[in-house]
Design a protein around this motif. Structure first.
Motif, PDB file in Angstrom:
ATOM      1  N   ARG A  55      18.388  19.005 -13.991  1.00  0.00           N
ATOM      2  CA  ARG A  55      17.999  19.631 -15.358  1.00  0.00           C
ATOM      3  C   ARG A  55      18.356  21.048 -14.866  1.00  0.00           C
ATOM      4  O   ARG A  55      19.201  21.554 -15.971  1.00  0.00           O
ATOM      5  N   ALA A  56      18.001  21.649 -13.874  1.00  0.00           N
ATOM      6  CA  ALA A  56      18.446  23.020 -13.473  1.00  0.00           C
ATOM      7  C   ALA A  56      20.083  23.195 -13.538  1.00  0.00           C
ATOM      8  O   ALA A  56      20.505  24.266 -13.824  1.00  0.00           O
ATOM      9  N   THR A  57      20.696  21.974 -12.785  1.00  0.00           N
ATOM     10  CA  THR A  57      21.951  22.218 -12.639  1.00  0.00           C
ATOM     11  C   THR A  57      22.710  22.169 -13.969  1.00  0.00           C
ATOM     12  O   THR A  57      23.679  22.719 -14.214  1.00  0.00           O
ATOM     13  N   ALA A  58      22.173  21.110 -14.634  1.00  0.00           N
ATOM     14  CA  ALA A  58      22.737  20.946 -16.144  1.00  0.00           C
ATOM     15  C   ALA A  58      22.662  22.116 -17.065  1.00  0.00           C
ATOM     16  O   ALA A  58      23.699  22.529 -17.686  1.00  0.00           O
ATOM     17  N   TYR A  59      21.604  23.034 -16.950  1.00  0.00           N
ATOM     18  CA  TYR A  59      21.392  23.971 -17.757  1.00  0.00           C
ATOM     19  C   TYR A  59      22.233  25.365 -17.254  1.00  0.00           C
ATOM     20  O   TYR A  59      22.778  25.771 -18.024  1.00  0.00           O
ATOM     21  N   GLU A  60      22.528  25.477 -15.791  1.00  0.00           N
ATOM     22  CA  GLU A  60      23.702  26.363 -15.425  1.00  0.00           C
ATOM     23  C   GLU A  60      24.845  26.185 -15.616  1.00  0.00           C
ATOM     24  O   GLU A  60      25.609  27.168 -16.419  1.00  0.00           O
ATOM     25  N   TYR A  61      25.221  24.836 -15.869  1.00  0.00           N
ATOM     26  CA  TYR A  61      26.630  24.656 -16.134  1.00  0.00           C
ATOM     27  C   TYR A  61      26.999  24.764 -17.799  1.00  0.00           C
ATOM     28  O   TYR A  61      27.697  25.261 -18.251  1.00  0.00           O
ATOM     29  N   ALA A  62      25.801  24.548 -18.638  1.00  0.00           N
ATOM     30  CA  ALA A  62      25.933  24.508 -20.127  1.00  0.00           C
ATOM     31  C   ALA A  62      25.790  25.942 -20.590  1.00  0.00           C
ATOM     32  O   ALA A  62      26.527  26.530 -21.458  1.00  0.00           O
ATOM     33  N   LEU A  63      25.272  26.740 -19.579  1.00  0.00           N
ATOM     34  CA  LEU A  63      25.005  28.241 -20.266  1.00  0.00           C
ATOM     35  C   LEU A  63      25.907  29.334 -19.298  1.00  0.00           C
ATOM     36  O   LEU A  63      25.685  30.442 -19.408  1.00  0.00           O
ATOM     37  N   SER A  64      26.955  28.746 -18.747  1.00  0.00           N
ATOM     38  CA  SER A  64      27.674  29.343 -17.972  1.00  0.00           C
ATOM     39  C   SER A  64      28.630  30.300 -18.956  1.00  0.00           C
ATOM     40  O   SER A  64      29.146  29.796 -19.897  1.00  0.00           O
TER      41      SER A  64
END
Length: 376
Positions: A173-182
């Motif tokens: 989840r943390a990795t997905a959020y970082e990529y989505a909010l890049s």
């Protein structure tokens, strides 16, 4: 308004024993309480303590499990009566040899899963919910699905680390959020074309309100009021202190309540966020396709690294081959010399030059006569 005393809870080990006696997994218990599986894991390990409405729900559920375990417990069997002692044997009679006791056969345990099977199980469990949560952050369906797939591909590349993590879903989840909010997402061609908004006007207004929040406030609101994490866990996942996460949460709630007063209650906001994410038809890809995509990207990166290394080695070899073996000082630039008359080519003398030469020959060697002043 004062609150009553907190509901007592059993020790962490007793909580885990009650859950296992009821044949419940941590995700199942988390679903019944309305929190994330990582929150239940933290409660059972003693790292965090539930508070507020979550504490009441958790204590009530544990009490119900304890009552069910007490009802289903078998009655204790009566102790066997001691047998009367036999008469002592005579010294002439040999003692009987002890008979070998049969060893208990261990029951076969569950078969261990392969890494691919464990990854597929984790993807099937967490991917659908992660896609819906990421949609609340971005407001774009394709970007949410791509972010979750990229996060799971990264998890497959680092599977030994993810498999040993206490909360693998939280890692993804943390990795997905970082990529989505890049911030680099805004430079992609897909970002220039808006996607159709939700059909329901209420969902459209709520989504627009969320997208107007700063990225950090939006992420904190989704984690706390959408996913159901505690404040310390939300602060840890957003890489912020607990007071900073609390301030972001309060500002985000105030911004949402200013535009939608009906969502001022956190429980109503939690329900509306769940409904907004569930109303969209968001589907995740199949686990084998995600694994193959991650392996293909890893092969491409490996080949690109090999090609770059070969090119670097070739350039270095060419430089060593063509470089001079000794030092050659540079030639200083030429400078123009001024004041030197032009060189005249040899030839016949002119009449003036012949006359001047004859005059010099006719004069006395000592020079011309001295001129004396004469009185007139």
């Amino acid at each position: 308004m004062t609150r009553g005393p907190a509901t007592p809870l059993p020790p962490p080990k007793e909580r885990r024993r009650l859950r296992e006696s009821a044949a419940l997994t941590q995700p199942q218990l988390a679903t019944r309480v309305g929190v994330a599986p990582g929150t239940v894991r933290a409660w059972e390990s003693g790292r965090t303590t539930p508070r507020g409405r979550k504490r009441e729900a958790y204590a009530k559920l544990l009490k119900t499990l304890a009552e069910e375990a007490a009802v289903q417990a078998p009655e204790p069997e009566p102790e066997p009566k001691p047998e009367p002692e036999s008469e002592p044997q005579s010294q002439c009679q040999p003692e009987p040899e002890p008979q070998p006791q049969p060893r208990p056969v261990a029951a076969p345990g569950p078969a261990a899963l392969t890494p691919a099977q464990a990854f597929d199980a984790l993807y099937a469990f967490g991917a659908p919910a992660l896609v819906r949560q990421t949609f609340l952050l971005t407001g774009r369906r394709e970007q949410a699905r791509e972010s979750v797939e990229r996060a799971f591909q990264t998890a497959w590349e680092h599977w030994p680390e993810v498999a040993r993590d206490r909360d693998p879903v939280g890692w993804v989840r943390a990795t997905a959020y970082e990529y989505a909010l890049s911030p680099w997402q805004r430079f992609r061609p897909r970002h220039r074309h808006p996607e159709p908004p939700p059909a329901d006007p209420g969902d459209r207004t709520l989504l627009n309100t969320l997208l107007r929040l700063p990225a950090r406030h939006r992420r904190t609101l989704v984690l706390y009021d959408g996913v159901g994490l505690d404040l310390p866990e939300t602060a840890a996942e957003t890489e912020a202190s607990t007071p900073a996460a609390a301030n972001r949460l309060l500002h985000a709630r105030e911004a949402v309540a200013a535009r939608l007063p009906a969502l001022a209650d956190p429980q109503v906001l939690h329900r509306r966020l769940a409904e907004l994410a569930s109303n969209e038809r968001l589907r995740a890809a199949e686990p084998p396709a995600v694994r193959r995509g991650g392996e293909r990207r890893a092969r491409l990166r490996t080949r690109a690294a090999i090609a770059f290394t070969v090119a670097l080695i070739g350039t270095t070899a060419l430089t060593v081959r063509t470089a001079p073996t000794h030092y050659e000082p540079p030639v200083s630039p030429g400078q123009a010399v001024r004041g030197v008359p032009h060189r005249v080519a040899p030839g016949a003398l002119s009449d003036e030059e012949l006359e001047l030469r004859q005059k010099l020959r006719d004069q006395v060697q000592d020079g011309p006569e001295r001129l004396l002043p004469r009185p007139e």
